[in-house]
Design an enzyme around this catalytic site. Structure first.
Site, PDB file in Angstrom:
ATOM      1  N   THR A 418       0.819  -1.211   0.000  1.00 16.24           N
ATOM      2  CA  THR A 418       0.000   0.000   0.000  1.00 16.24           C
ATOM      3  C   THR A 418       0.859   1.270   0.000  1.00 16.24           C
ATOM      4  O   THR A 418       2.063   1.224   0.208  1.00 16.24           O
ATOM      5  CB  THR A 418      -0.950   0.002   1.208  1.00 16.24           C
ATOM      6  OG1 THR A 418      -0.194  -0.348   2.366  1.00 16.24           O
ATOM      7  CG2 THR A 418      -2.064  -0.972   1.023  1.00 16.24           C
ATOM      8  N   ASP A 419       0.174   2.418  -0.184  1.00 19.80           N
ATOM      9  CA  ASP A 419       0.875   3.704  -0.228  1.00 19.80           C
ATOM     10  C   ASP A 419       0.895   4.376   1.143  1.00 19.80           C
ATOM     11  O   ASP A 419       1.068   5.593   1.238  1.00 19.80           O
ATOM     12  CB  ASP A 419       0.177   4.647  -1.215  1.00 19.80           C
ATOM     13  CG  ASP A 419       0.050   4.033  -2.583  1.00 19.80           C
ATOM     14  OD1 ASP A 419       1.053   3.508  -3.082  1.00 19.80           O
ATOM     15  OD2 ASP A 419      -1.057   4.049  -3.148  1.00 19.80           O
ATOM     16  N   SER A 444       1.054   8.615   5.048  1.00 19.19           N
ATOM     17  CA  SER A 444       0.452   8.570   3.727  1.00 19.19           C
ATOM     18  C   SER A 444       1.535   9.020   2.752  1.00 19.19           C
ATOM     19  O   SER A 444       2.009  10.149   2.833  1.00 19.19           O
ATOM     20  CB  SER A 444      -0.752   9.497   3.667  1.00 19.19           C
ATOM     21  OG  SER A 444      -1.174   9.612   2.342  1.00 19.19           O
ATOM     22  N   ARG A 445       1.945   8.131   1.848  1.00 20.24           N
ATOM     23  CA  ARG A 445       3.113   8.435   1.022  1.00 20.24           C
ATOM     24  C   ARG A 445       2.786   9.261  -0.208  1.00 20.24           C
ATOM     25  O   ARG A 445       3.674   9.876  -0.779  1.00 20.24           O
ATOM     26  CB  ARG A 445       3.811   7.138   0.601  1.00 20.24           C
ATOM     27  CG  ARG A 445       4.331   6.381   1.777  1.00 20.24           C
ATOM     28  CD  ARG A 445       5.299   5.287   1.418  1.00 20.24           C
ATOM     29  NE  ARG A 445       5.552   4.508   2.623  1.00 20.24           N
ATOM     30  CZ  ARG A 445       4.891   3.423   2.953  1.00 20.24           C
ATOM     31  NH1 ARG A 445       3.963   2.943   2.169  1.00 20.24           N
ATOM     32  NH2 ARG A 445       5.155   2.793   4.077  1.00 20.24           N
ATOM     33  N   VAL A 446       1.556   9.255  -0.653  1.00 21.12           N
ATOM     34  CA  VAL A 446       1.270  10.004  -1.875  1.00 21.12           C
ATOM     35  C   VAL A 446       0.191  11.066  -1.707  1.00 21.12           C
ATOM     36  O   VAL A 446       0.036  11.935  -2.549  1.00 21.12           O
ATOM     37  CB  VAL A 446       0.865   9.064  -3.047  1.00 21.12           C
ATOM     38  CG1 VAL A 446       1.984   8.151  -3.437  1.00 21.12           C
ATOM     39  CG2 VAL A 446      -0.372   8.262  -2.684  1.00 21.12           C
TER      40      VAL A 446
END
Ligand SMILES: Nc1ncnc2c1ncn2[C@@H]1O[C@H](COP(=O)(O)OP(=O)(O)OP(=O)(O)O)[C@@H](O)[C@H]1O
Ligand SMILES: [Mg+2]
Length: 582
Positions: A418-419, A444-446
């Site tokens: 997951t992101d 949350s990476r994006v």
């Protein structure tokens, strides 16, 4: 003529030479075949190929007539077809000419052994992996294990009627589900069949449940926000449309609540939601349905259910079915959100069928491809490029951990796919911090790029304040004397923690989140007693809605806190604080 009839009445053999030839026709060649007279005409001007004497049976006469035979029958009384037969013959002839037999070779196997929802069948050597097969009693199955001499099948229906020796046929197609707008507002099972008692799903569109995810060039950056309406998430762990964000935590920590609130918050935001319930009790799913109906969220939501008492195979395919339903919306340029509640139970169902089919067990007894099980599912969530219509599918998978152990096999796998993840902690939950999001280790990476500017403006400081607070709070518990600056940081932290709390089923709009967090991070709430913070917040929002609705409106329009609206916001907060009695 008379001679033929007479002879037949006598029951004797018919002597062809005793029959008179039909008067207007040239002399035919006659022969007797079994008890039937066959008269062959040579003249090309005479259409019928043969004249056949048919004793008694009108049916046979008609059948012969339709193929262009000239029929003699005692009911018709002479050589030649009656008008009735002529009509019938020509219409039958037309039908025969139009008839194209559709012959298809079908492979038929037979069940060697069955039990526990699986079956092993021999004779299906051309069946493909994941192909749907049909048992003789109508129950469907999926070809799961292709072995040298047999095929391992997982059954999608009631397995009790399947017996050894029963025939089983390949259908030549991969399992597919109905898709499209007809699904909205409905509750369906893993095969897309309605289970809400509101009649069948009427749509002519279907999609295979398994599909290769969109490639790199078909995607674009996640740039648009998906507002969850949950303050700690929207501010510090923002999610973008097309992102895959994991919700992870122990049992009963509010995982489902987060997902349901997010669905409720999509009202009027052009995002169709799909809630996939895997391995849950039916009563729990009914409760979720009731909540969504009450909130008016079923108007844009589909529920896919494979409950705990459904066959493991149904639980295994349910998230793929849900994805297929979501993909239809994504591919038609719309935005969709899919919740998998939860993938731990999905992995258990997969482990169960795999072990029963004797796949070699690996770590934690899961088969070796359990990573692929979830990666191929979550890769299907995407933000499509403009050329592909620009639609998106956002995925919120849920994973249940045991005693907070995120390093177990399935949790680590899904974390890596997951992101980002939202960690829910039982300790926080029981100490009253709900939603129990541990913002320190959630990420949350994006989604950051997708965050609305107004939210970014307040969240930047919020993150810093909360990080400092967490660090200091650990020391503060020892009760040592603290200097003023430290005490101020702590006070701010306690109040922000209160602001980030939120009751269930009450998602907060972006503008209200921004205004409350602005007040909290800019020190307007530092003097409010901590235990009065929730009351302050509720009263403040009411005040802003009734007396200063233009401030919120401007934030919505500009999507930012601007030099123009900031003083107005400050002024409104001060005005409210001066009149607030607590
Ligand atoms: N923000 C909240 N405020 C108050 N109560 C909450 C909140 N979120 C969840 N709860 C309550 O906590 C309980 C557990 O919530 P929920 O069912 O969402 O947890 P879960 O992690 O999905 O549980 P399970 O592991 O059983 O699926 C429920 O009774 C719910 O009402
Ligand atoms: Mg739950």
């Amino acid at each position: 003529m008379e001679c033929g009839r007479k002879r037949r009445a006598e029951g004797g053999e018919i002597d062809p030479s005793s029959l008179c030839p039909p008067p207007p026709f040239p002399s035919p060649a006659c022969e007797l075949l079994d008890n039937r007279l066959r008269i062959q005409y040579d003249s090309p001007s005479f259409a019928p190929k043969q004249v056949i004497f048919v004793a008694g049976s009108n049916m046979l006469a008609i059948l012969l007539a339709r193929t262009g035979h000239f029929v003699y029958n005692d009911r018709f009384g002479d050589f030649g077809m009656s008008d009735f037969v002529k009509d019938l013959a020509s219409s039958l002839q037309q039908q025969i000419d139009a008839y194209k037999p559709q012959i298809a070779a079908q492979e038929v196997g037979h069940v060697l052994e069955t039990g526990d929802g699986i079956a092993r069948a021999a004779g299906l050597s051309n069946v493909k992996a994941q192909e749907l097969v049909r048992f003789d009693n109508g129950v469907m199955g999926v070809a799961f294990n292709l072995e040298k001499d047999s095929v391992g099948i997982i059954t999608l229906g009631d397995p009790s009627g399947i017996e050894e020796g029963m025939l089983v046929r390949g259908t030549g197609r991969i399992a597919s589900v109905p898709v499209g707008d007809a699904l909205i507002g409905r509750v369906v099972n893993a095969l897309g069949e309605a289970v809400d008692g509101r009649g069948p799903i009427v749509t002519d569109k279907t999609r295979p449940i398994e599909r290769i995810a969109p490639g790199v060039v078909e995607r674009k950056d996640v740039k648009r926000p998906l507002q969850t309406g949950i303050k700690p998430i929207d501010s510090m762990i923002p999610i973008g449309r097309g992102q895959r964000e994991l919700i992870i935590g122990d049992r009963q920590t509010g995982k489902t609540a987060l997902a349901i609130d997010t669905i409720i918050n999509q009202k009027g935001k052009d995002c169709i939601c799909i809630y996939v319930a895997i391995g849950q009790k039916k009563a729990q799913v009914a409760r979720v349905l009731g909540i969504l109906e009450q909130a008016g969220a079923m108007e844009y939501t589909t529920i896919v259910v494979a409950s705990a008492d459904d066959p493991a195979a149904m639980q295994y395919i349910a998230p793929y079915s849900g994805s297929a339903i979501g993909e239809e919306f994504m591919e038609t340029g719309r935005d969709a959100l899919i919740v998998f509640d939860d993938l731990s139970k999905h992995a258990w169902a997969y482990r169960q069928v795999s072990l029963l089919l004797r796949r070699p067990p690996g770590r934690e007894a899961y088969p070796g491809d359990v990573f692929y099980l979830h990666s191929r599912l979550l890769e299907r969530a995407a933000q499509l490029s403009d050329e592909r219509g620009g639609g998106s599918l956002t995925a919120l998978p849920i994973i249940e951990t045991l005693l907070g152990d995120v390093s177990a096999y399935v949790p680590t796998n899904v974390i890596s796919i997951t992101d980002g993840q939202i960690y829910l902690e039982a300790d926080l939950f029981y100490s009253g911090i709900r939603p129990a999001v541990n913002v320190g280790i959630s990420v949350s990476r994006v989604g950051g790029d997708a965050q609305t500017k107004a939210m970014r403006q307040v969240a930047g400081q919020l993150k810093g304040d909360m990080a400092a607070f967490r660090e200091l709070a650990a020391f503060a518990t020892f009760g040592s004397d603290l200097d003023k600056a430290t005490q101020r940081q702590l006070d701010r932290g306690y109040r922000l923690t209160e602001i980030l709390k939120q009751p269930q089923y009450e998602p907060v709009s972006l503008e209200n989140q921004v205004m409350v967090m602005y007040a909290g991070t800019r020190g307007f709430t530092d003097t409010i007693p901590v235990d009065k913070m929730k009351a302050w917040e509720a009263a403040f929002i009411r005040f802003m809605e009734t007396s200063h609705s233009e401030v919120a409106q401007e934030i919505v329009e500009k999507k930012a806190i601007t030099p123009e609206n900031e003083p107005r916001l400050k002024e409104a907060i001060s005005q409210f604080n001066s009149g607030w009695q607590g």
